[in-house]
Design an enzyme around this catalytic site. Sequence first.
Site, PDB file in Angstrom:
ATOM      1  N   GLY A   1       0.822  -1.200   0.000  1.00  0.00           N
ATOM      2  CA  GLY A   1       0.000   0.000   0.000  1.00  0.00           C
ATOM      3  C   GLY A   1       0.858   1.252   0.000  1.00  0.00           C
TER       4      GLY A   1
ATOM      5  CD  GLU B   1      -4.920  -1.014  -4.758  1.00  0.00           C
ATOM      6  OE1 GLU B   1      -6.132  -1.202  -4.848  1.00  0.00           O
ATOM      7  OE2 GLU B   1      -4.390  -0.436  -3.793  1.00  0.00           O
TER       8      GLU B   1
ATOM      9  CG  ASN C   1      -8.308   7.569   3.251  1.00  0.00           C
ATOM     10  OD1 ASN C   1      -7.424   7.054   3.928  1.00  0.00           O
ATOM     11  ND2 ASN C   1      -8.499   8.877   3.219  1.00  0.00           N
TER      12      ASN C   1
ATOM     13  N   GLY D   1      -8.253  -1.257  -2.469  1.00  0.00           N
ATOM     14  CA  GLY D   1      -8.012  -2.594  -3.004  1.00  0.00           C
ATOM     15  C   GLY D   1      -7.505  -3.585  -1.986  1.00  0.00           C
TER      16      GLY D   1
END
Length: 523
Positions: A277, A302, A392, A396
Amino acid sequence: MTVSRLLKDRVRYAPYLKKVKPVEELIPLFKDGQYIGWSGFTGVGAPKAVPEALIKHVEENNLQGKLRFNLFVGASAGPEECKWAEHDMILRRAPHQVGKPIAKAINDGRIQFFDKHLSMFPQDLTYGYYSRNRTDGKILDYTIIEATAIKEDGSIVPGPSVGGSPEFISVSDKIIIEVNTATPSFEGLHDIDMPVNPPFRQPYPYTAVDQKNGLDSIPVDPERVVAVVESTQRDVVGPNTPSDATSQSIARHLVEFFENEVRHGRLPENLHPLQSGIGNIANAVIEGLTDSSFKNLTVWTEVLQDSFLDLFENGALDYATATSIRLTEAGFQKFFDNWDDFSKKLCLRSQVVSNNPELIRRLGVIAMNTPVEVDIYAHANSTNVSGSRMLNGLGGSADFLRNAKLSIMHAPAARPTKTDPTGISTIVPMASHVDQTEHDLDVLVTDQGLADLRGLSPRERAREIIKNCAHPDYQPILTDYLDRSEHYAKLHKCMHEPHMLKNAFKFHLNLSEKGTMKVDNWD
């Protein structure tokens, strides 16, 4: 309208040059209540000129709360969406956002927000799930997409993110293209799989991180393109939060765990593709890998941050796939200065591919994400503080954690409040909101240590988490809760996952009332 030389160089499809317009001419196209799609993902690659022009229009005409949109972006957009929130221009928002103004508007009840697994959000939008109350049959009225070039066939070359743009374009009634001439073209970096709905969908053919099988640009029907606008503003990404002693400790525990897994033959020497992340813990983990002996690493994630460039430069990272490159100004400069090298080792894909559960499982991804809190049985909350206040969105994290070969969550053992330096425990008796269940997590890491939860029963997990991951200030409190819960559960013959429901959220109540989770007792 005069077309700049830079714009002419970027737009290689001549008919679009006739559609170049000043941004002010587009304002009448936008009406209250419309459904709008934006390109962008994690703050990069979003449109800038049109959203800013609409903000100016609202300011000059006192239209706050009178010109509001249903806004859909692949994940979070840039600072423009926060300005839209400040001007009460967002009626509904999905599936992920970042920024204090928009989070405040959501928690004040002024924006209807829903989060969704990022792998599913674009496809569900194309199914018409989010526009089912419309009577005109449309899904999106307009998609505003940032491009860094337009090819000879009219297809769009995105910038540093792909996100949900292919899906948005496929179902949008009209399309506005912002060609960003302030940033270099990203042509050649993308691999785009266009949406195909069931029952005609075929398997994604990727069996390795560096495989490409799609298009290098996004096809678009030129008839639906109503305007081309030149954008001259680069993405603005703030400096990354530097690693600190806490995050570095977490990184050390993780690197030691990986080394142990390799020694026991459960991981190869180059591990498996990594997903990480964003934030200082994620940066510290990548820094830890940079300083480790691991080589020939790959990444399937991501978002790529600056720290990944260091992995590339020291030779530890062979290839990376993502849907977004979220770099600081210095990071982007380094990236562009070394384009020939970096571009050979990097691919940007649609978020439905980067986050695809089947691909994550096929590739054996190692997923690492940060929660808000985790309870003693390994249920994790990633979104709602004290069960109610949205941060937030899910993002994912569940796409990866549910399907990864190794599902890891990392967080500091404790966080400060205004009155107590360790007033918030990451480990709680019962999670106040659950995004990832006990069935999804393999490993939990804090600065205090690492708990390997694989194959453990709930009560075994609880002891391991408290012993290895809880802050010392909370270990006796949590152990007392577990002991009492087991005593109660034994009397009532419900020993599988013991709880005292009357006290399960006492940590959170005590935090609200006294500014700390350190309860005096469980009586």
